[in-house]
Design an enzyme around this catalytic site. Structure first.
Site, short mmCIF file in Angstrom:
data_model
loop_
_atom_site.label_atom_id
_atom_site.label_comp_id
_atom_site.label_asym_id
_atom_site.label_seq_id
_atom_site.Cartn_x
_atom_site.Cartn_y
_atom_site.Cartn_z
N ASP A 22 -2.07 10.75 -2.19
CA ASP A 22 -1.95 9.73 -3.16
C ASP A 22 -2.73 10.41 -4.40
O ASP A 22 -2.64 10.15 -5.65
CB ASP A 22 -3.01 9.12 -2.55
CG ASP A 22 -2.42 8.20 -1.72
OD1 ASP A 22 -2.74 8.93 -0.13
OD2 ASP A 22 -2.71 6.96 -2.09
N ALA A 41 1.12 5.34 -2.45
CA ALA A 41 0.57 5.51 -3.40
C ALA A 41 1.83 4.74 -4.36
O ALA A 41 2.04 4.45 -5.79
CB ALA A 41 0.34 6.81 -3.95
N GLN A 47 -2.29 2.93 10.24
CA GLN A 47 -0.75 2.50 9.31
C GLN A 47 0.12 3.63 9.95
O GLN A 47 1.11 3.50 10.16
CB GLN A 47 -0.75 3.31 7.83
CG GLN A 47 -1.87 2.35 6.96
CD GLN A 47 -3.44 2.15 7.05
OE1 GLN A 47 -3.56 2.86 7.84
NE2 GLN A 47 -3.65 2.08 5.93
N ARG A 58 -7.42 -0.03 -6.86
CA ARG A 58 -7.58 1.03 -5.96
C ARG A 58 -7.92 1.58 -6.84
O ARG A 58 -6.54 2.03 -7.80
CB ARG A 58 -6.27 0.95 -4.66
CG ARG A 58 -6.67 -0.26 -3.69
CD ARG A 58 -5.46 -0.08 -2.52
NE ARG A 58 -6.66 0.88 -2.50
CZ ARG A 58 -5.67 1.34 -0.71
NH1 ARG A 58 -4.27 1.45 -0.55
NH2 ARG A 58 -6.34 2.24 -0.20
N ARG A 72 1.29 -1.18 -0.15
CA ARG A 72 -0.06 -0.07 -0.33
C ARG A 72 1.09 1.23 -0.02
O ARG A 72 2.30 1.13 -0.12
CB ARG A 72 -0.93 -0.03 1.09
CG ARG A 72 -0.18 -0.62 2.50
CD ARG A 72 0.37 -0.14 3.05
NE ARG A 72 0.27 0.89 3.42
CZ ARG A 72 1.11 2.65 3.90
NH1 ARG A 72 2.11 2.20 3.71
NH2 ARG A 72 0.60 3.56 3.97
O1 MRU Z 1 -4.86 3.06 2.22
P1 MRU Z 1 -3.01 4.36 2.26
O2 MRU Z 1 -2.50 2.62 3.59
O3 MRU Z 1 -2.63 3.05 0.24
O4 MRU Z 1 -3.04 4.80 2.39
C1 MRU Z 1 -1.47 5.27 2.06
C2 MRU Z 1 -1.16 7.17 2.03
O5 MRU Z 1 -2.66 7.72 2.30
C3 MRU Z 1 0.07 7.54 2.05
O6 MRU Z 1 -0.18 9.01 3.11
C4 MRU Z 1 0.12 8.10 0.62
O7 MRU Z 1 0.09 6.49 0.05
C5 MRU Z 1 1.39 8.75 0.77
S1 MRU Z 1 2.40 7.35 0.31
C6 MRU Z 1 4.10 7.70 -0.07
#
Ligand code: MRU
Length: 350
Positions: free
Chosen positions: A240, A49, A199, A92, A47
């Site tokens: 993202d 981005a 996270q 996603r 997970r």
């Molecule tokens: O749902 P996730 O864990 O994929 O969400 C990730 C985030 O929101 C991060 O902050 C974002 O992707 C930036 S990652 C460098």
């Protein structure tokens, strides 16, 4: 971060550090085909981005290996790889990096589709390796530019995980933290736990502890209070998807932090590669926001924390409008308002 291997390509197989299991266990997911990778993306095994984008690029290589192993005819082979690209695009909806990377792989495929299947695999692997390498270099560069605005003895509040675990390595928002720490600055990070899937608590704390970067965990609802107590000098989070006007979609709760930060005169920075900027979308309300399972809110690690039949709203991301953002830290420099004009200029910068 040398010892965190979020994404590895080994012996024609994709290996992902399982983000669902951390910090309890360091386990790996082995992906032999694009459907296994798709499952890992949907369930947040991988997970963040940029990490999703890099992993998806290798997913395309896995499809080309399937064609060789099953001796598919050339046309069947190209169709199979393309159906894999379509499937991965559906895993996603919010992080633009997924589409950016698959688009790049698809373009490469279109250029080489007349080559032998073995050669197609070789060329796709080269492209995926390049995407991987560029991601780490980009993050390092984001860290370097971001370091310019980090003062010594700074307290930084961060949200979700935008670290090595969310990228091919080094991280975006945590890349800035890492760079500042490694350059000798005394910094301390407040980590938002980031409900519903934690996270921040599980992944960001794990990363920061591993590198001995001073950090303190807070629950999301403590952010306003710690700001009021003047314990926070700046907020940095990842993204993202960023639209042409500088609106930013990031993990749910980022918007609340930005509003609180404005009230307390605390600057908010977003750290993200230019590949996270979607120039085709004018403003934040155009960004598709993923809604995830209601069970993620009703339960915590499989344990019921709310009645089964309670209605739940579970958007995975929110949008922070550009007027709440002090700057966007990219690999080419920091973009300041007015965003529309300055984003375009940053894309054109050599
Ligand atoms: O749902 P996730 O864990 O994929 O969400 C990730 C985030 O929101 C991060 O902050 C974002 O992707 C930036 S990652 C460098």
């Amino acid at each position: 971060m040398e010892n965190v291997k979020t994404i590895q390509w080994k012996d024609d197989v994709l290996i992902l550090l399982d983000c669902r299991k951390l910090p309890e266990k360091e386990e790996y997911i082995i992906c032999n085909n694009y459907t296994e990778l798709g499952e890992a993306i949907k369930t947040l095994g991988v997970r963040g981005a940029p990490a999703i984008g890099v992993a998806a690029a290798y997913g395309v290589v896995l499809s080309s290996i399937h064609c060789i192993e099953n001796d598919l005819k050339k046309e069947e082979c190209i169709n199979y790889i393309k159906s894999g690209i379509n499937y991965l695009s559906s895993t996603r909806p919010t992080a633009i990096n997924l589409f950016w990377s698959l688009n790049r792989m698809n373009k490469r495929l279109n250029k080489i589709k007349n080559l032998s299947k073995e050669k197609i695999k070789e060329e796709l692997l080269k492209e995926a390796n390049l995407i991987f390498k560029e991601d780490i270099e980009t993050n390092f560069s984001i860290g370097k530019y971001g370091n310019d605005i980090i003062l010594d003895n700074c307290n930084i509040l961060t949200h979700c995980n935008a670290g090595a675990l969310a990228t091919a390595g080094y991280g975006t928002a945590l890349g800035v933290v890492r760079y500042a720490h490694n350059s000798g600055k005394n910094i301390h990070v407040y980590v938002d736990e980031t409900r519903p899937l934690l996270q921040g608590a599980r992944l960001t704390c794990w990363e920061l502890l591993k590198e001995e970067i001073p950090a303190t965990l807070i629950t999301d609802n403590m952010a306003g209070y710690v700001m009021k107590l003047k314990m926070i000098d700046m907020v940095i989070f990842g993204a993202d998807r960023i639209t042409a006007n500088g609106d930013v979609a990031n993990k749910i709760g980022s918007y609340s932090l930005a509003v609180l930060a404005k009230e307390h005169n605390i600057p908010v920075y977003v750290a993200a590669p230019l590949s996270t900027i979607d120039l085709k979308l004018k403003e934040g309300k155009d960004i598709p926001i993923e809604e995830r399972s209601k069970e993620e809110v009703r339960k915590l690690f499989g344990v019921k924390v709310a009645p089964d039949n309670i209605k739940v709203f579970n958007p995975a991301f929110d949008v922070t409008e550009n007027n709440l953002i002090s700057g966007i830290i990219t690999e080419k420099g920091i973009i300041r308002p007015p965003y529309k004009k300055n984003i375009e200029e940053m894309f054109n910068k050599k």
